[in-house]
Design a protein around this motif. Structure first.
Motif, PDB file in Angstrom:
ATOM      1  N   SER A 128      -4.999 -11.757   8.301  1.00  0.00           N
ATOM      2  CA  SER A 128      -3.941 -11.632   7.298  1.00  0.00           C
ATOM      3  C   SER A 128      -2.712 -11.017   7.974  1.00  0.00           C
ATOM      4  O   SER A 128      -2.773  -9.887   8.460  1.00  0.00           O
ATOM      5  N   HIS A 129      -1.615 -11.769   8.024  1.00  0.00           N
ATOM      6  CA  HIS A 129      -0.408 -11.263   8.687  1.00  0.00           C
ATOM      7  C   HIS A 129       0.200 -10.135   7.850  1.00  0.00           C
ATOM      8  O   HIS A 129       0.414 -10.290   6.638  1.00  0.00           O
ATOM      9  N   PRO A 130       0.492  -8.981   8.459  1.00  0.00           N
ATOM     10  CA  PRO A 130       0.982  -7.828   7.687  1.00  0.00           C
ATOM     11  C   PRO A 130       2.330  -8.067   7.014  1.00  0.00           C
ATOM     12  O   PRO A 130       2.677  -7.358   6.067  1.00  0.00           O
ATOM     13  N   GLN A 131       3.105  -9.063   7.457  1.00  0.00           N
ATOM     14  CA  GLN A 131       4.421  -9.312   6.860  1.00  0.00           C
ATOM     15  C   GLN A 131       4.447 -10.548   5.956  1.00  0.00           C
ATOM     16  O   GLN A 131       5.499 -10.906   5.428  1.00  0.00           O
ATOM     17  N   MET A 132       3.310 -11.182   5.765  1.00  0.00           N
ATOM     18  CA  MET A 132       3.283 -12.431   5.012  1.00  0.00           C
ATOM     19  C   MET A 132       3.772 -12.245   3.571  1.00  0.00           C
ATOM     20  O   MET A 132       4.546 -13.057   3.051  1.00  0.00           O
ATOM     21  N   ASP A 133       3.332 -11.194   2.911  1.00  0.00           N
ATOM     22  CA  ASP A 133       3.763 -10.959   1.526  1.00  0.00           C
ATOM     23  C   ASP A 133       5.280 -10.808   1.445  1.00  0.00           C
ATOM     24  O   ASP A 133       5.917 -11.308   0.513  1.00  0.00           O
ATOM     25  N   LEU A 134       5.853 -10.118   2.423  1.00  0.00           N
ATOM     26  CA  LEU A 134       7.298  -9.918   2.447  1.00  0.00           C
ATOM     27  C   LEU A 134       8.016 -11.250   2.624  1.00  0.00           C
ATOM     28  O   LEU A 134       9.026 -11.520   1.951  1.00  0.00           O
ATOM     29  N   TRP A 135       7.507 -12.095   3.515  1.00  0.00           N
ATOM     30  CA  TRP A 135       8.143 -13.391   3.769  1.00  0.00           C
ATOM     31  C   TRP A 135       8.067 -14.312   2.543  1.00  0.00           C
ATOM     32  O   TRP A 135       9.012 -15.019   2.246  1.00  0.00           O
ATOM     33  N   LEU A 136       6.943 -14.290   1.861  1.00  0.00           N
ATOM     34  CA  LEU A 136       6.737 -15.239   0.769  1.00  0.00           C
ATOM     35  C   LEU A 136       7.398 -14.813  -0.536  1.00  0.00           C
ATOM     36  O   LEU A 136       7.755 -15.654  -1.353  1.00  0.00           O
ATOM     37  N   GLY A 137       7.530 -13.512  -0.739  1.00  0.00           N
ATOM     38  CA  GLY A 137       8.139 -13.044  -1.973  1.00  0.00           C
ATOM     39  C   GLY A 137       7.348 -13.508  -3.186  1.00  0.00           C
ATOM     40  O   GLY A 137       6.131 -13.318  -3.268  1.00  0.00           O
ATOM     41  N   ASN A 138       8.027 -14.162  -4.136  1.00  0.00           N
ATOM     42  CA  ASN A 138       7.384 -14.622  -5.372  1.00  0.00           C
ATOM     43  C   ASN A 138       6.929 -16.080  -5.303  1.00  0.00           C
ATOM     44  O   ASN A 138       6.573 -16.657  -6.339  1.00  0.00           O
ATOM     45  N   ARG A 139       6.950 -16.673  -4.117  1.00  0.00           N
ATOM     46  CA  ARG A 139       6.528 -18.071  -4.020  1.00  0.00           C
ATOM     47  C   ARG A 139       5.043 -18.210  -4.352  1.00  0.00           C
ATOM     48  O   ARG A 139       4.251 -17.324  -4.059  1.00  0.00           O
ATOM     49  N   LYS A 140       4.725 -19.355  -4.938  1.00  0.00           N
ATOM     50  CA  LYS A 140       3.326 -19.614  -5.269  1.00  0.00           C
ATOM     51  C   LYS A 140       2.525 -19.802  -3.986  1.00  0.00           C
ATOM     52  O   LYS A 140       3.004 -20.423  -3.030  1.00  0.00           O
ATOM     53  N   ARG A 141       1.320 -19.277  -4.004  1.00  0.00           N
ATOM     54  CA  ARG A 141       0.515 -19.287  -2.783  1.00  0.00           C
ATOM     55  C   ARG A 141      -0.929 -19.676  -3.089  1.00  0.00           C
ATOM     56  O   ARG A 141      -1.480 -19.285  -4.113  1.00  0.00           O
ATOM     57  N   VAL A 142      -1.500 -20.443  -2.171  1.00  0.00           N
ATOM     58  CA  VAL A 142      -2.931 -20.748  -2.204  1.00  0.00           C
ATOM     59  C   VAL A 142      -3.541 -20.155  -0.942  1.00  0.00           C
ATOM     60  O   VAL A 142      -3.027 -20.358   0.162  1.00  0.00           O
ATOM     61  N   LEU A 143      -4.609 -19.405  -1.105  1.00  0.00           N
ATOM     62  CA  LEU A 143      -5.303 -18.828   0.046  1.00  0.00           C
ATOM     63  C   LEU A 143      -6.497 -19.703   0.394  1.00  0.00           C
ATOM     64  O   LEU A 143      -7.324 -20.007  -0.464  1.00  0.00           O
ATOM     65  N   VAL A 144      -6.590 -20.106   1.655  1.00  0.00           N
ATOM     66  CA  VAL A 144      -7.710 -20.915   2.132  1.00  0.00           C
ATOM     67  C   VAL A 144      -8.532 -20.084   3.115  1.00  0.00           C
ATOM     68  O   VAL A 144      -7.995 -19.570   4.104  1.00  0.00           O
ATOM     69  N   LEU A 145      -9.818 -19.940   2.835  1.00  0.00           N
ATOM     70  CA  LEU A 145     -10.733 -19.327   3.798  1.00  0.00           C
ATOM     71  C   LEU A 145     -11.464 -20.464   4.490  1.00  0.00           C
ATOM     72  O   LEU A 145     -12.383 -21.073   3.932  1.00  0.00           O
ATOM     73  N   ASN A 146     -11.013 -20.775   5.695  1.00  0.00           N
ATOM     74  CA  ASN A 146     -11.568 -21.892   6.443  1.00  0.00           C
ATOM     75  C   ASN A 146     -12.836 -21.465   7.183  1.00  0.00           C
ATOM     76  O   ASN A 146     -13.121 -20.292   7.326  1.00  0.00           O
ATOM     77  N   ARG A 147     -13.565 -22.446   7.672  1.00  0.00           N
ATOM     78  CA  ARG A 147     -14.840 -22.244   8.376  1.00  0.00           C
ATOM     79  C   ARG A 147     -15.898 -21.661   7.441  1.00  0.00           C
ATOM     80  O   ARG A 147     -16.671 -20.765   7.831  1.00  0.00           O
TER      81      ARG A 147
END
Length: 367
Positions: A128-147
Motif C-alpha cells: 500500500s503506497h503511503p501517498q496513494m490516498d493523497l493522490w486519489l483524493g475523492n476519486r472512486k477506487r476499487v482495491l484488487v488483492l491479486n494472487r
C-alpha cells in the motif's frame, strides 16, 4: 545496548516500546544460538519459549498453543520482524523510471473516472503506497488483492472482512488465470456510470469510462489488463520493473484502461514492509542482500502456524530446531550447494514463491 543472535541483531528488551512501529505485528525468533558473552539475555517478543541449558531457544514450549489467539501470533511476529530487520542493510529501490512514471501518473490521475489499485494478496499492507490516498483524493477506487491463489482461504476471509468493515470495495483476483478480472471490469464501469449521465445532462456525447491501474512493482497490474483484454497488450513478466511507461488500452467500447509502471516511495521507512517486498519479489533484487532476506524468511516460516519448522525440516532434511535463519541457510548451502550461501538463499526464496511450503500470506489485518 544490543546483543547478537546468530547473525541477526536484536535490541535490548529494555528498549522503550514506542520505538516499535505502529503496525500489525508479527512473532518471535524461535531460533538463535546466543553469544557466549551474553549467556542470560531475554529474546525480545518471546512469550512461551525459554532458554535451554545450551543457550538455544527452547522450542519444546510452543507459542502457538495455550490461550494465545491467532491474532496474537501475527501480532507478535510483526514485532519480532521489526527487531530482526533493524541491523540489516536497508532495503531501498528507486530506479530512474519510477520517478518519471510517478510524475506522469499524477497528471493522468486527473483524467480518471475510477482508480483500480492492485496489491499483492500475500502482503496487502506492505504493498500500500503511503501517498496513494493523497493522490486519489475523492476519486472512486476499487482495491484488487491479486494472487488470491497464493494465499489460504483463512487469509482471504480475514482480509475480506477487514476491508468490508472499512467500506472498501475489494476484488480478489488471479491475474495469471483470469479469476476476478471480469468482475473487476463490471465493477469499474458501475462505479463510473454517472460519468455519462452527467455528460448527457450537459448535451455531451458519452465516452468510455477511464480507469487507471496503479500499484507497486510486480503485483500483477499488466497481467490483469491482458486477462481483461484476452490478449497480450501489455508487457508482463514475473519480476519487478518490466513496465516502464504509461499506456492506455481500450477494453470494448465502454472502458479505457491505463497501465502504469510500479510506483514505490522514494525511501521505504518501514523496513519490515521492505523485507516482505523482497521475500515476495515485489522489489528489485539489487536492493537487498538475498542471504539476509532468506534468513528472515526462515525465521518467519518457523513461526507461522500454517508452516512451522517441521515443513522446513521435511523439505530440506535439516532440523530447524535451535537454528537461527542465517545458520539454517548456511547449513543448507554446505549440504546442497557446495557452500554457496547465495544459491541456498535463492532456493529458499524460490520455494516460498512457488508455494512449496503451502500457500500462505505473510500478513493478517491490523487489530
Amino acid at each position: 545496548m544490543s546483543v547478537q543472535l546468530s547473525g541477526l541483531w536484536v535490541p535490548n528488551p529494555s528498549t522503550p516500546s514506542h520505538f516499535a512501529p505502529n503496525r500489525p505485528r508479527f512473532s518471535p525468533s524461535p531460533l538463535s544460538a546466543l553469544s557466549s558473552q551474553s549467556p542470560t539475555i531475554q529474546i525480545v517478543g518471546v512469550r512461551g519459549p525459554s532458554l535451554s541449558e545450551n543457550g538455544y531457544a527452547n522450542l519444546n514450549s510452543n507459542t502457538f498453543d495455550g490461550c494465545q489467539g491467532e491474532s496474537d501470533h501475527w501480532s507478535d511476529l510483526d514485532t519480532d520482524l521489526y527487531h530482526w530487520t533493524k541491523a540489516l542493510r536497508p532495503v531501498q529501490w528507486f530506479p530512474g523510471h519510477i520517478a518519471k512514471a510517478e510524475k506522469e501518473l499524477k497528471e493522468q490521475l486527473k483524467l480518471m473516472d475510477v482508480v483500480i489499485e492492485v496489491r499483492d494478496g500475500r502482503i496487502p499492507m506492505s504493498t500500500s503506497h503511503p501517498q496513494m490516498d493523497l493522490w486519489l483524493g475523492n476519486r472512486k477506487r476499487v482495491l484488487v488483492l491479486n494472487r488470491e491463489d497464493m494465499i489460504s482461504t483463512a487469509d482471504r476471509n480475514a482480509w475480506a472482512a477487514y476491508f468490508a468493515r472499512h467500506g472498501t470495495r475489494v476484488v480478489f483476483s488471479n491475474g495469471q488465470l483470469g479469476m476476478g478480472t471480469m468482475k473487476l471490469g463490471r465493477l469499474a464501469k458501475e462505479l463510473a456510470a454517472d460519468v455519462n449521465v452527467k455528460r448527457r445532462a450537459k448535451g455531451l456525447l458519452p465516452r468510455p469510462v477511464r480507469a487507471g491501474i496503479v500499484g507497486y512493482p510486480n503485483v500483477g497490474k499488466s497481467s490483469l489488463i491482458n486477462r481483461l483484454l484476452k490478449r497480450r497488450m501489455c508487457p508482463a513478466a514475473p519480476r519487478p520493473g518490466v513496465t516502464r511507461e504509461l499506456r492506455w488500452v481500450r477494453f470494448g467500447k465502454d472502458l479505457e484502461l491505463l497501465d502504469s509502471p510500479g510506483i514505490l516511495p522514494m525511501r521505504i521507512s518501514d523496513q519490515s514492509a521492505a523485507i516482505k517486498l523482497a521475500i515476495c519479489d515485489d522489489i528489485g533484487e539489487r536492493s537487498y542482500d538475498v542471504a539476509d532476506v532468506a534468513a528472515v524468511l526462515v525465521q518467519m516460516l518457523t513461526k507461522l502456524p500454517t508452516v512451522g519448522r517441521d515443513a522446513l525440516c521435511k523439505r530440506y532434511k535439516i532440523d530447524a530446531d535451535g537454528l537461527c535463519g542465517k545458520t539454517f541457510v548456511e547449513k543448507l548451502a554446505v549440504q546442497v550447494f557446495n557452500g554457496n550461501v547465495n544459491q541456498a538463499a535463492f532456493r529458499v526464496l524460490a520455494d516460498f514463491r512457488k508455494g512449496k511450503f503451502g500457500w500462505t500470506a505473510l500478513e493478517r489485518p491490523p487489530r
